[in-house]
Each structure stands twice: as structure tokens, then as C-alpha cells.
Design an enzyme around this catalytic site. Structure first.
Site: not given
Length: 390
Positions: A144, A218, A356
Site C-alpha cells: 500500500h 480501503h 478494493e
């Protein structure tokens, strides 16, 4: 007869149902009723300050019967409230009450993710003959965007009302070399609540050097309401006949495997808990589901259907459309009972799930995957739409 979203909202308004909202999502009526659902200019309040004194604000938005609160820190969706089949409201996203909790230990609750959503093997990739080493923050991998990804940045926020829509423009500039990524990336993300209560996300980015980009959101969903317990009874369908298997570090092997005959077959809606404890090697690697589904539609010019989530107990539904080729379904496997949510209850494994929209994990190292390369003169654009019902 199952009521649709508009019927529920109108019915609640007509009945005059009203109660105070709490952080845990206590029921209340749709503000204003009708198709606009109380649309108005976003409201800004001070949420807290970072250790260096930087102010973090909260923005409250409402439209079409959907209410949400967004933080300038990480572009975080702190809460998102929608009605059930009886018009009763609940916050359906996991999160915290305070800025300090988000800074200290958040597993990306509600955050904007970048520069690269998901994992990159060993935090390394080569682009145009140059090797890059990224910030490593997930074992030996980069996850991420690294240790200080977009989820930990304070975004510049500009509110807007446009026709029947209301929303926020969020801006962030990531300098060349930040977290190891090449190029100065200028990012604009627009959150829009429509008159129908849809939450639309439009991502845009430009760069001055060739780089890789994969932005996503998220949010941890629980359509029964935050702090209500497990999502294993939620019914999920994903419009994908293949997924990307992973190794023990959750890095894709490069294969596009068929979901048929495996726990990963969500082509028809089924309860999430039905196969989550199956002794399948991929389920064991993820301690549940934590995989990318290769959507049958592929990359599309406009958002197309990707997944539908439904909570039988409340009747709430979430439909997701995107122009992205992939969807990461994460079943909240690493929620371990150490975090306390806005409802005052401890989050345990499976108390929320993420859907996602994305390009595939580790694409910079997988030539057969859709490219995530962005070059000067190009504009990265992608859209995801969340539609709620009951």
C-alpha cells in the site's frame, strides 16, 4: 415485496422517524427526505492535530440518503451511514473515534491507498532499465505504498456542490523519490455523493517521470453495522471467473487460475463464511480470503459491474462498478481483537471486509498483468462507484 432504496428513504421521511446519530450508527431518519436526501454544502470541523501541530479536519457530507464523514488525514472515510430495509440508519464502515488511534495502529481503515495499492514483491521493480527499491513494510514486501503511503498524508480538501451532487476534491503531491517511487506524482481524488446516494470515487494523477501507480480505497464494510460482529453471513458475488493465486507472502505467482471448483468461486452469490475455513492452500496462505479477482470485463472505458454484497439481516446491499480490471477481496483476517471501533466494541477476525478495485498486485514485476506504468504527458484516470440499497 423487497423495498428499494428510494421507497425506504421516502417512507422513513413520511413516518417522521427521527433519532440522534451516534458514532456507533444508532438509527435515525433520512435528513430532508426525497431524492436529495438533505443535500447541502459539506461541513468542516477540526478533528485533531498531528504531533507536529498539523491540523486534521473532518468533512461531513449528505445526499440521497447517504451520510459520510471524511478526514483530511489519509482521505479516510471515518463513517458512512445508510438505511436498512426499514429505514433505520447504521454506520457500515469500520473506523476509530480519534486521530491518535488512526496514527497509532490503523490497518488502513477507510483510507486512500497509494502510490501503489496492494503488494510489490520485496519492494523492488525495474522500469525502463532502472531498478527501484521501495519502502518495505509487510515482511520483505512493500504494501500500500510503503511505511508512509498516501493513507498517512494530510490531503488538501476542497468541498463542492455541483447540480444535484455534493462532494470533496482531495489533492496530494508526492515528491520524486518518496517511498522510493520515481517521479513527482500530482494526485487528485474526488469523492462524490450523488442524488441517488451513490458514492463515486474518481482518481486522477500525472507525473514528470515514468512511474507506477495503482490507487484504491480501503474501506472495511459491515452492512449489518459497524461493531455488529462477523460478516461471514454476508452474501457476496464477484463477476470474475479467474483469480491470481499467491505464494506464502501473498505475492501473485503470475497465474490466472479458474475459480470453478474452488472456494474462490463467487460467480453466484454465496455466504462469505461458507468456504472460508476450507483446507485449500490459497485460503491457508491468506488465513481466509485476501486475493485479487481478475474481473471478466477487464479494463473498461466506463465503470461496469464488479461485485455485489448483501447483508440478509438488514437487507442492505452494496453494488460496486469500476473500470479497473481487478478486485481485491479481503475478509478481515488480521483483525485480532486489539482495536476498538467507533461503536465501542473490539474488532475481531471477520468483523469487516474490503472490496478494493485495482490493477493487479505486483504488476510491475508481472509482464503478463495489465500495466500500471504512467508516463509524462499521460493522465491516470479510474472510477469506482458504490451503490447502496435495501
Amino acid at each position: 415485496m423487497e423495498l428499494n432504496r428510494r421507497t425506504v428513504i421516502a417512507g422513513a421521511a413520511a413516518a417522521g422517524i427521527a433519532a440522534a446519530t451516534t458514532a456507533g450508527g444508532t438509527a435515525q431518519a433520512a435528513g430532508g427526505g426525497g431524492s436529495t436526501g438533505g443535500r447541502g454544502k459539506p461541513v468542516k470541523t477540526l478533528f485533531g492535530r498531528l504531533a507536529d501541530g498539523t491540523k486534521v479536519h473532518s468533512w461531513s457530507l449528505e445526499n440521497g440518503g447517504t451520510r459520510m464523514k471524511v478526514l483530511s488525514y489519509g482521505g479516510i472515510v471515518q463513517s458512512l451511514e445508510v438505511p436498512d430495509r426499514r429505514g433505520r440508519y447504521a454506520n457500515v464502515s469500520l473506523g476509530f473515534d480519534t486521530l491518535e488511534e488512526y496514527v497509532a495502529s490503523s490497518p488502513y481503515f477507510g483510507a486512500l491507498i497509494g502510490r501503489y495499492g496492494n503488494r510489490i514483491d520485496k519492494g523492488r521493480f525495474t522500469l525502463d532499465g532502472t531498478a527501484y527499491q521501495l519502502s518495505v513494510n509487510d515482511g520483505e514486501n512493500s504494501l500500500h505504498g510503503g511505511a508512509q503511503g498516501f493513507d498517512k498524508r494530510v490531503w488538501d480538501v476542497e468541498p463542492f456542490t455541483r447540480g444535484s451532487d455534493v462532494g470533496l476534491h482531495l489533492h496530494h503531491t508526492s515528491v520524486d523519490g518518496e517511498m522510493g517511487y520515481p517521479g513527482t506524482l500530482r494526485t487528485k481524488v474526488t469523492y462524490t455523493l450523488t442524488r441517488d446516494g451513490d458514492w463515486r470515487i474518481d482518481y486522477e494523477a500525472t507525473t514528470d517521470r515514468a512511474t507506477v501507480v495503482n490507487l484504491t480505497s480501503h474501506v472495511y464494510w459491515n452492512l449489518a453495522g459497524e461493531s455488529s460482529g462477523s460478516i461471514h453471513d454476508h452474501e457476496l458475488s464477484i463477476a470474475a471467473s479467474r483469480y491470481t493465486p499467491v505464494d506464502s507472502g501473498l505475492i501473485p505467482t503470475g497465474e490466472l487460475a479458474k475459480v470453478a471448483g474452488t472456494p474462490f468461486d463467487f460467480r453466484r452469490a454465496k455466504p462469505i463464511g461458507r468456504d472460508i475455513r476450507t483446507a485449500h492452500q490459497q485460503v491457508l496462505y491468506g488465513q481466509g480470503f485476501d486475493h485479487n479477482w481478475a474481473l471478466d470485463k477487464g479494463v473498461t472505458a466506463r465503470p461496469e459491474h464488479a461485485a455485489t454484497l448483501r447483508d440478509p439481516s438488514s437487507g442492505r446491499t452494496l453494488r460496486i462498478a469500476t473500470n479497473e480490471p481487478g478486485l481485491q477481496f479481503y475478509s478481515g483476517n488480521f483483525l485480532d481483537g486489539t482495536l476498538v471501533g467507533t461503536g465501542g466494541r473490539v474488532y475481531r477476525q471477520g468483523d469487516g471486509l474490503c472490496l478494493e478495485t485495482q490493477h493487479f498486485p505486483d504488476s510491475p514485476n508481472q509482464p503478463s498483468f495489465p500495466s500500471t506504468v504512467l508516463r509524462p504527458g499521460e493522465t491516470y484516470r479510474t472510477t469506482t462507484i458504490h451503490s447502496f440499497g435495501a
